[in-house]
Design a protein around this motif. Structure first.
Motif, mmCIF file in Angstrom:
data_model
loop_
_atom_site.group_PDB
_atom_site.id
_atom_site.type_symbol
_atom_site.label_atom_id
_atom_site.label_comp_id
_atom_site.label_asym_id
_atom_site.label_seq_id
_atom_site.Cartn_x
_atom_site.Cartn_y
_atom_site.Cartn_z
ATOM 1 N N PHE A 255 17.027 9.397 44.244
ATOM 2 C CA PHE A 255 16.696 7.967 44.175
ATOM 3 C C PHE A 255 16.094 7.483 45.491
ATOM 4 O O PHE A 255 16.447 7.974 46.566
ATOM 5 N N TYR A 256 15.208 6.518 45.379
ATOM 6 C CA TYR A 256 14.547 5.989 46.573
ATOM 7 C C TYR A 256 15.547 5.190 47.409
ATOM 8 O O TYR A 256 16.338 4.406 46.877
ATOM 9 N N CYS A 257 15.511 5.376 48.720
ATOM 10 C CA CYS A 257 16.321 4.525 49.609
ATOM 11 C C CYS A 257 15.701 4.537 51.001
ATOM 12 O O CYS A 257 14.984 5.468 51.359
ATOM 13 N N TYR A 261 19.047 5.469 57.502
ATOM 14 C CA TYR A 261 19.932 4.584 56.748
ATOM 15 C C TYR A 261 20.119 3.235 57.439
ATOM 16 O O TYR A 261 20.258 3.169 58.662
ATOM 17 N N ASN A 343 11.490 3.318 40.473
ATOM 18 C CA ASN A 343 12.004 2.808 41.747
ATOM 19 C C ASN A 343 11.285 3.446 42.931
ATOM 20 O O ASN A 343 11.033 2.796 43.939
ATOM 21 N N LYS A 344 10.953 4.736 42.782
ATOM 22 C CA LYS A 344 10.251 5.408 43.880
ATOM 23 C C LYS A 344 8.859 4.784 44.048
ATOM 24 O O LYS A 344 8.436 4.481 45.170
ATOM 25 N N ARG A 347 9.315 1.387 45.512
ATOM 26 C CA ARG A 347 10.190 1.374 46.707
ATOM 27 C C ARG A 347 11.391 0.454 46.506
ATOM 28 O O ARG A 347 11.724 -0.382 47.341
ATOM 29 N N THR A 349 15.471 0.088 45.757
ATOM 30 C CA THR A 349 16.707 0.840 45.987
ATOM 31 C C THR A 349 17.814 0.321 45.080
ATOM 32 O O THR A 349 18.034 -0.893 45.009
ATOM 33 N N GLN A 351 21.310 -0.480 44.879
ATOM 34 C CA GLN A 351 22.186 -0.712 46.034
ATOM 35 C C GLN A 351 23.513 0.042 45.956
ATOM 36 O O GLN A 351 24.023 0.518 46.964
ATOM 37 N N TYR A 354 23.008 3.603 47.060
ATOM 38 C CA TYR A 354 22.713 3.690 48.491
ATOM 39 C C TYR A 354 23.981 3.452 49.319
ATOM 40 O O TYR A 354 24.222 4.127 50.326
#
Ligand SMILES: Cc1cc2nc3c(=O)[nH]c(=O)nc-3n(C[C@H](O)[C@H](O)[C@H](O)COP(=O)(O)OP(=O)(O)OC[C@H]3O[C@@H](n4cnc5c(N)ncnc54)[C@H](O)[C@@H]3O)c2cc1C
Length: 558
Positions: A255-257, A261, A343-344, A347, A349, A351, A354
């Motif tokens: 998954f995109y994040c 971080y 989502n990628k 962009r 996320t 939540q 993540y």
């Protein structure tokens, strides 16, 4: 010069080397590598992998060695990229590449480090095709017994030894006809005929297994609309594969994040340090409370959906997996993949995913402080959530599973808690018993991945006989000083086995299987980086500043 041996030139050994060559004083470093080509590590080596096996780490996540993966790929010629099966336009810092490509990258970085280290004045000896067969701790130094590829043996003495021996592969994969104890080397399971095959494990290792077997019997092809399909060869019509696990769930798509971080707000390193400082009593519940409030703040809708306010350590995983368990696995995988792709592209996320991903690193620091009861609760109930969240797989891996399923070559079977897998000496493969149902498979592959090992499993006989390296201790009960030895290897904060005799303490155990008991998330290249850099720092501190090494100043390693 301080004499240092690194046993193993996989990612952990590479990052240790990177840390060591920063030394201002010149060092005499010897790297021993069992395989003929140093620097690839086991999961990325062509002798182990099928070309189709994908790494689940993208360039953006790999701690820099000398160049980034994307930088290194971009500098490759057209022919080199073609040989790797990569188009120049498809190079990206969030893309996933075959594991053997990572092996080539790692080896190139390793040799760059060796060149930089030597230019900086260190003596670096790389001994490929050299297996360390024993480690003997003297009072002031450590002797390694080394066997070289030509069969000759020698004893070599060092001041510090880094045990970066990595994964533990069985010497023989097919232990009885049709019964494979590991999906590696891929060449072994590619010999499985077009029969009914059971693969135990539905994570990346299980995917490796089914993709390798499928690749030996047919091809994956994209149609004009980009949909991946699978076509078995006519002679392979009998191929039917079943992936099995307790829950019968497939892993989620990457998954995109945002990387690096973003900081957590409540389940922070400081909050965790305060909880640890209060002592082991009730520590897991305190960790869970920090986890709960962070997750609720990060994604209130998700928190409401799973009833997070009422969750406990024991039932959180049930809430986390519930929706997935209720859906047919391939339908869920297709939906999850579509969402992850969207989502990628945008962009976006998710939540809650993540937050859990970031929290696993903070919570990892507290696991070694749990008492026996909490450590058991953690392993039994809570760990699975973090592993599921960080062990997401490349989108192409999910596409392959879906293609195999559409081609009627792949099913998933949930085993639950009450099942049996039996070998029958008269026939190859296994019989799987599930309540009153029985399934017969002509071949079986155990793809449950790396299992934790303990001090008694150390592959160095003198270390076992000297009995100085012990299993890790876990606090048992409330009484100060009451401990139980529960598994793994007992190491200090610098990964030196805790030795109470007068034997030399300059051995550093950063071999993943021996650390998993207390550090269950210590897998992956990012962990290899943390381990390697940590032991290098400890060695440099112990070795102390000696004569200045002007060359080291020239190193521009980040
Ligand atoms: C199948 C598989 C796939 C994985 N895929 C990924 C992934 O995609 N992304 C990710 O981040 N992580 C992945 N991992 C996790 C993996 O733990 C790390 O990425 C990394 O390989 C760990 O590095 P290491 O150097 O500790 O161990 P290894 O990579 O196992 O390297 C150890 C080295 O030591 C050598 N050696 C061992 N014993 C001796 C001896 N006695 N004498 C001399 N040499 C010796 C071995 O030949 C090997 O080269 C995967 C793990 C597995 C098992």
């Amino acid at each position: 010069m301080t004499r240092i041996a690194i046993i193993g030139s996989g990612p952990t050994g590479i990052y240790a080397l990177k840390g060591l060559i920063r030394s201002k004083a010149p060092l005499a470093i010897t790297v021993y590598e069992e395989s003929p080509d140093a620097g690839k590590g086991t999961p990325y080596h062509p002798a182990v992998n099928d070309r189709a096996m994908l790494a689940n780490i993208a360039s953006i996540e790999i701690p820099i060695i000398v160049e980034t993966l994307v930088g290194w790929l971009s500098a490759r010629s057209f022919d080199e990229l073609q040989a790797m099966g990569i188009e120049h336009g498809a190079i990206g810092d969030r893309e996933f590449y075959p594991r053997v490509v990572l092996g080539d990258y790692l080896a190139a970085q390793f040799w760059s480090l060796v060149a930089l280290g030597m230019a900086a004045g260190h003596s670096i000896d790389v001994c490929a095709s050299h297996k360390v067969t024993d480690i003997r701790l003297g009072e002031d130094d450590i002797t390694l017994a080394v066997q070289s590829g030509d069969g000759s043996s020698s004893d070599v003495v060092f001041d510090h030894v880094v045990m970066a021996t990595g994964h533990d592969w069985p010497a023989n994969t097919e232990t009885s006809p049709g019964y494979f104890v590991s999906p590696w080397p891929a060449s072994a399971i590619r010999q499985i005929g077009p029969v009914s095959v059971a693969v135990l494990g539905t994570s990346l290792s299980g995917i490796d297994a089914v993709v390798s077997i499928a690749g030996a019997h047919g091809i994956f092809l994209r149609d004009e609309e980009g949909m991946l399909g699978y076509q078995a060869a006519k002679s392979s019509d009998g191929l039917k594969m079943t992936m099995m696990s307790r829950k019968g769930l497939l892993p989620e798509a990457d998954f995109y994040c945002p990387i690096p971080y973003e900081p957590l707000t409540l389940c922070t390193q400081d909050a965790m340090a305060r909880a640890i400082a209060e002592g082991p009593a009730g520590l897991l519940d305190k960790i869970f409370e920090l986890f709960r409030i962070e997750l609720a703040a990060a994604d209130p809708d998700y928190a409401g959906h799973i009833g997070l306010a009422f969750a406990t350590v024991e039932d959180f995983s049930g809430r986390y997996f519930r929706d997935r368990e209720e859906a047919p696995p391939f339908a869920w995988a297709a939906r999850n993949l579509a969402e992850a792709k969207l989502n990628k592209a945008g962009r976006m996320t998710v939540q809650w995913r993540y937050a859990i991903l970031r929290m696993h690193e903070v919570i990892a620091a507290a696991i070694p402080h749990l008492n026996t009861e909490d450590l058991d609760r953690f392993h039994r109930h809570f760990k699975t959530v973090f592993v599921d969240d960080y062990a997401t797989v490349p989108h192409e891996s999910i596409e392959r599973l879906l293609a195999l399923h559409r081609a009627k070559r792949l099913k998933v079977l949930g085993l639950g808690e009450d099942y049996g897998i039996e070998k029958n000496d008269a026939e190859p493969g296994v019989t799987v018993k599930l309540g009153d149902r029985t399934f017969r498979f002509a071949a079986f592959v155990d793809a449950t991945g790396q299992h934790p090992l303990s001090a008694s499993d150390l592959p160095f006989p003198s270390l076992r006989q000297q009995k100085v390296v012990k299993e890790a201790k876990t606090r048992a009960g409330e009484l100060e000083g009451s401990f139980k030895r529960t598994g793994g290897v007992d190491v200090d904060d610098d990964f030196r086995p805790i030795i109470t005799t007068n034997a030399c303490r300059n051995l550093y155990c950063v071999s993943v299987p021996f650390l998993l008991h207390k550090l269950p998330f210590v897998q992956g290249i990012t962990s290899a980086h943390q381990l390697g850099i940590k032991v290098a720092k400890a060695i440099l501190e112990a070795a102390g500043p000696k004569e200045p090494n002007a060359g080291a100043e020239l190193l521009s390693l980040r």
